[in-house]
Scaffold this motif. Structure first.
Motif, PDB file in Angstrom:
ATOM      1  N   LEU A 123      40.262  79.425  55.171  1.00  0.00           N
ATOM      2  CA  LEU A 123      40.284  80.685  54.421  1.00  0.00           C
ATOM      3  C   LEU A 123      41.689  81.279  54.359  1.00  0.00           C
ATOM      4  O   LEU A 123      42.039  81.976  53.405  1.00  0.00           O
ATOM      5  N   THR A 151      43.791  81.214  51.279  1.00  0.00           N
ATOM      6  CA  THR A 151      43.574  82.114  50.146  1.00  0.00           C
ATOM      7  C   THR A 151      44.255  83.459  50.344  1.00  0.00           C
ATOM      8  O   THR A 151      44.255  84.294  49.449  1.00  0.00           O
ATOM      9  N   LEU A 205      45.231  86.830  47.826  1.00  0.00           N
ATOM     10  CA  LEU A 205      44.554  88.114  47.978  1.00  0.00           C
ATOM     11  C   LEU A 205      45.547  89.254  48.092  1.00  0.00           C
ATOM     12  O   LEU A 205      45.275  90.362  47.650  1.00  0.00           O
ATOM     13  N   PRO A 235      38.885  88.513  52.275  1.00  0.00           N
ATOM     14  CA  PRO A 235      38.330  87.425  51.468  1.00  0.00           C
ATOM     15  C   PRO A 235      36.878  87.731  51.086  1.00  0.00           C
ATOM     16  O   PRO A 235      36.106  88.199  51.915  1.00  0.00           O
ATOM     17  N   GLU A 290      36.307  83.441  47.559  1.00  0.00           N
ATOM     18  CA  GLU A 290      37.210  82.761  48.486  1.00  0.00           C
ATOM     19  C   GLU A 290      36.432  81.899  49.460  1.00  0.00           C
ATOM     20  O   GLU A 290      36.844  80.778  49.780  1.00  0.00           O
TER      21      GLU A 290
END
Lengths: 255, 308, 448
Positions: free
Chosen positions: A98, A101, A105, A111, A115
């Motif tokens: 994660l 990502t 963001l 997230p 995501e």
């Protein structure tokens, strides 16, 4: 003519006062699996780190798609060497992927479902969807490397830089990783890999650059990996550069 | 009270007496409890980032700041003194960064230098004030080992506010703090300003250490920042849960310290808070389900018995 | 706390009359007392500096911090059991507690449940807290108060005397001398072992040196130094005595035995100066000693011969100046070279800095005013020859050994031309072969 995907222009890097990379000039125009090969201490990792701004350059510039890194960081994915991580850190495999990502963001946003779905897909692509909830310390070496690859996939970048992704990894994981990288190349992305093993290099990469503190040769794998070039790289004229580095360091101390 | 028997034992022996606790103590306890929670939360981030002992340098430097604030303004209100402490702590941390960048001195030695020299300045200032018979100067000594019995309601409100603010900042920036703590190289390559985030974290630690001064004192407040997170880590593998647990453990330790200190004003709060936290840590190390030593020994024995 | 007992000084007794008179002459009435206190502090500081050198070099400053805090409960228990502060029982208890602390920290880290700095932080704060609690709980039975622990009672050391060979000598001084002498002896005897282990524990273990024993010895020495320092500066500032002089010495020299001697000397000086300053300013001696140590360190950071910031700044300025002068000389040289082919005027300095450079070159006899502007003198031409030769040789090497197009050769050569020495130039020439022209076809001047 569109800008080259990645270009090093006259890059010199010094650690402290001693230069370790001299005047590197390297241009990569199209998506391919690009290998950076050379002996230990040749500055291969340093080259990647210089491209990403992780070490300062004493001279020269690096551009991605013709622009400086700051303009296009989102489009560059990075898989660093594995040793730098604390394996007792309280994160799971899913948490690490994660993190790929986060840059998209931005500040303070958490997230969301999109995501998390992307993270699951990336884990599936590297074959780790079963261990998403496991703390990272409880993985094998090959699995750990694949987690970081999945994190890079989650960045959804156009250029990927990987630092020795296959070092200390079992054969099956190596195959999996190579397949993922080849799939990336086939989908039109540039994949640059610092690689330590000459034998597999000949089989896997489309183009290579031989580095030994300076660029020895670059081009399609078959034409570059000749005995003559390899001799120049692996048993080449490095003593002069060593001496030069020492001379520069000494002069800078006592003008 | 018989001579030779320490006060603590006597307190425990007369237990029923302390159920009738004055309301002032309750409010103060609430304020200090907030400090315990915030110290646990912020301390977790610091421990994860391997900067557990940055707070030590901040705490020791704060003493000099407190003394200077008193010297400069002549006032003994908590906000003034703590403000001075914060400025001194931030200055000390700034010096630490400079030493790391511009000298050959290694990290651990640099921390020890900043910590001890700034503490020496603080001691010299406080001693100088006391020996000149400056009124009220002796109160500064309470910042060495903690003395919650002297806190007013307004003071407790200040501590609680700062603590709450720090916790909010930590929760809002949790994703960034975790990323930088786990893999600073990747964070930098992704474009995050790692140095700036580090400074924010260290600044938060300094703030926590400052508000922890009345509770645990300059010498021991680091324990409040380090012990609860380590204890919390034994119970969980996720960062948000770790922060929550660390907050709770810090809360328990702080409340114990305040209660004991209110009962026996002669005892400094600091040591009591630290010992409470250490006990909880020992319990965690022994009994936590996944990582605890006892459950592991039990599992090993069951496995052997099962295999036999 | 920390009140300097100026008004309470009593005549000392029979301690060495000559020294007594000297001290009184220098320091005024009661000078003998001050001399004893300073001597005790200096001995303790020297011992700590010696031990601290090894701690700093082995990156164990943190351990020194931890031990100095953690020995407190050991000391308190020993005192409660009837030991005398500074006596053998207390010393033994301190060593035992120190070794226990290190062992406990190692065990905690080894369980893998926490990082090394966290486990050290946990152990020493807990033990220190326990010690303080013991002290406050049993305050009526022992003579230690928390203030004393935190900052020592150096000022009161001269008042607690024992009779030695007919003279009254402060007990603290005796303890300090014994510890200092003992540690010095141990250092001399085990120096090689300690140094080898400090620099390369793995190689030392492979060579058969008992690394764990050597390290334990260092921990024990730290504990002894800490206990001896307790009376002088208290628990917190022992760290200052251990780490700061050694860190200062590290900035001043690269040789380890010199570093140890310097650390001991700096510590001793700081002890004396700090005491005098505290006397003058009526404040805590321990605090002022720490302040003086900090000032010593700051002075070393700024002015150390090789690494001092001020020195480095000056050196960088000097380098920039040399580069500017050489660039200017090379510009004159190239202008001369092209003047034969076309009338290109000598570049005139337009910026202020350029004018300064020209003025300096003229003053040092490297350029001279001639018909049609400024010219290189023989001396100037010789230096310019060297610079241009370095530049063009490097371009030749790059052109031959690196895949650089010819328009990429100039910038790297511009930078390196200032740093090549004669021997490196000879090496480059050996590699590219003696040639008269660089890749652009311009002549390479011969070695002057």
């Amino acid at each position: 003519m569109s800008a080259p995907l990645l270009e090093f222009h006259d890059v010199t890097v010094a650690y402290g006062r001693r230069p370790v990379l001299w005047n590197i000039d390297l241009t990569i125009d199209h998506a391919c699996l690009f290998g950076i090969i050379g002996p230990n201490g040749a500055g291969k990792s340093t080259l990647l780190k210089a491209a990403l701004g992780l070490v300062p350059t004493t001279g020269g510039t690096v551009t991605f798609f013709g622009r400086p890194l700051a303009d296009g960081r989102r489009r560059v994915g990075y898989v660093p060497q594995r040793e730098t991580v604390d394996w007792d850190f309280p994160v799971t495999v899913g948490d690490v992927v994660l993190m790929g990502t986060y840059a998209r963001l931005g500040w303070f946003r958490r997230p969301g479902r999109g995501e998390r779905r992307l993270a699951r897909e990336c884990l599936a692509r590297v074959g780790l969807e079963d261990v998403a909830d496991r703390q990272i310390g409880r993985l094998s070496g090959g699995q750990q490397q694949r987690v970081f690859l999945a994190r890079a996939l989650a960045q959804e970048a156009d250029v990927y830089l990987l630092d020795e992704p296959l070092a200390g990894v079992d054969a099956r994981s190596q195959e999996t990783i190579f397949e993922v990288l080849a799939a990336l190349r086939d989908s039109g992305r540039l994949v640059v890999v610092v690689h330590h093993d000459l034998r597999t290099a000949a089989a896997w990469f489309d183009r290579v650059a031989l580095i030994d503190r300076r660029l020895v040769a670059t081009g399609p794998t078959a034409t570059v990996l000749t005995p003559e070039n390899l001799e120049r790289t692996y048993a080449g004229q490095i003593e002069l550069l060593d001496e030069l580095g020492r001379a520069v360091a000494a002069r800078r101390r006592t003008p | 009270m018989m001579s030779g028997i320490p006060d603590v034992v006597c307190c425990v022996a007369t237990a029923p007496a302390w159920l009738a606790v004055p309301p002032n103590t309750v409010v103060v306890a609430a304020g200090v409890a907030a400090v315990g929670v915030a110290a646990g939360v912020i301390g977790s981030l610091a421990v994860l980032r391997k900067r557990a002992l940055a707070g030590d340098a901040a705490a020791h430097a704060a003493l000099a700041g407190v003394a200077l604030a008193f010297l400069a303004t002549g006032r003994r209100d908590l906000p003034v003194l703590l403000g001075g402490g914060l400025l001194a702590a931030l200055a000390a941390l700034g010096v630490l960064v400079l030493l790391r960048r511009y000298t050959r001195t290694r990290d651990d030695a640099a921390t020890a230098i900043v910590l001890s020299v700034s503490f020496g300045c603080g001691i010299a200032l406080v001693a100088g004030l006391t020996s000149r018979g400056v009124p009220d100067a002796a109160g500064l000594e309470h910042f060495l080992l903690g003395h919650t019995a002297a806190l007013t309601v307004a003071d407790a409100a200040l501590l609680a506010t700062v603590s709450a603010a720090a916790v909010v900042v930590a929760v809002v920036g949790l994703k960034e703090a975790t990323l930088v703590a786990f893999d600073p190289g990747f964070a930098a390559a992704s474009g995050w300003p790692v140095a700036a985030i580090d400074y924010c974290l260290v600044g938060l630690v300094a703030a926590m250490v400052i508000v922890g001064l009345p509770a645990a004192g300059a010498v021991l407040v680091t324990a409040l920042v380090v012990i609860p997170p380590v204890a919390a880590r034994q119970w969980t593998d996720r960062v948000p849960t770790m922060l929550l647990l660390a907050g709770l453990i810090g809360l328990a330790a702080a409340v114990f310290g305040v209660a004991a200190s209110a009962l026996v004003p002669r005892l400094a709060t600091g040591p009591l808070v630290v010992l409470a936290a250490a006990t909880l840590l020992a319990v965690s190390l022994l009994a936590a389900p996944e990582r605890g030593l006892l459950p592991r020994a039990w599992r090993r024995r069951s496995a052997r018995r099962g295999a036999a | 706390m920390g009140r300097f007992p100026l008004a309470q000084l009593a005549p000392m007794g029979d301690a060495g009359e000559g020294v007594q008179h000297l001290a009184e002459r220098l320091l005024g009435p009661g000078g003998g007392m001050h001399a004893w206190a300073m001597a005790t502090a200096a001995l303790v500081a020297a011992a700590c500096g010696l031990v601290g050198t090894l701690l700093v070099v082995r990156r164990m400053s943190l351990v020194g911090d931890a031990i100095s805090h953690a020995v407190l409960p050991g000391i308190v228990v020993a005192v409660l059991a009837g030991g005398r502060p500074g006596g053998p029982l207390v010393l033994a208890a301190a060593v035992a507690t120190a070794l226990a602390t290190v062992w406990l920290t190692e065990r905690l880290t080894a369980t893998g449940r926490m990082a090394e700095d966290a486990s050290a932080g946990v152990v020493f704060t807990t033990m220190f807290a326990g010690g303080v609690l013991l002290v406050t709980a049993f305050a009526s039975r022992i003579d230690l108060d928390p203030g004393c622990i935190l900052h020592g009672v150096l000022e009161l050391v001269p008042f607690d005397t024992v009779a030695v060979a007919g003279h009254e000598v402060p007990r603290g001084f005796l303890t300090a001398s014994a510890v200092c002498a003992g540690l010095a002896l141990a250092a001399v005897v085990t120096w090689k072992l300690q140094v080898f282990t400090a620099f390369d524990p793995e190689a030392a273990a492979a060579a058969g040196i008992p690394v764990r024993g050597v390290t334990a010895g260092l921990m024990a020495a730290t504990a002894l130094a800490t206990v001896a320092s307790f009376e002088v500066v208290g628990a917190i500032l022992v760290v200052a005595l251990l780490v700061v002089p050694a860190a200062t010495a590290e900035l001043l020299t690269h040789r380890l035995h010199r570093m140890a001697v310097l650390a001991a000397g700096l510590g001793g000086c700081a002890a004396v100066l700090g005491y005098l300053a505290a006397w003058r300013l009526a404040t805590s001696a321990a605090g002022m000693i720490a302040v003086v140590l900090g000032l010593q360190y700051a002075a070393a950071v700024c002015f150390a011969p090789e690494d001092g910031l001020v020195i480095r700044g000056l050196r960088r300025l000097a380098l920039a100046w040399r580069v500017a002068c050489e660039d200017r000389l090379a510009a004159y040289w190239r202008a001369e070279e092209t003047r034969d082919r076309c009338t290109r005027p000598v570049p005139v300095a337009t910026t202020g800095a350029g004018r300064f450079v020209d003025a300096w070159l003229a003053a040092t006899g490297r350029i001279a005013r001639g018909p049609g502007g400024r010219l290189l003198t023989a001396r100037g031409r010789e230096q310019a020859d060297t610079v241009v030769r370095s530049h063009r040789l490097w371009e030749s090497w790059l052109g031959r050994h690196a895949e650089l197009p010819s328009d990429h050769l100039h910038p790297p050569a511009e930078w390196i031309e200032h740093h090549l020495g004669a021997d490196v130039r000879r090496r480059i020439e050996a590699e590219v072969g003696a040639r008269a022209r660089d890749p652009h076809g311009r002549p390479i001047p011969p070695e002057p």
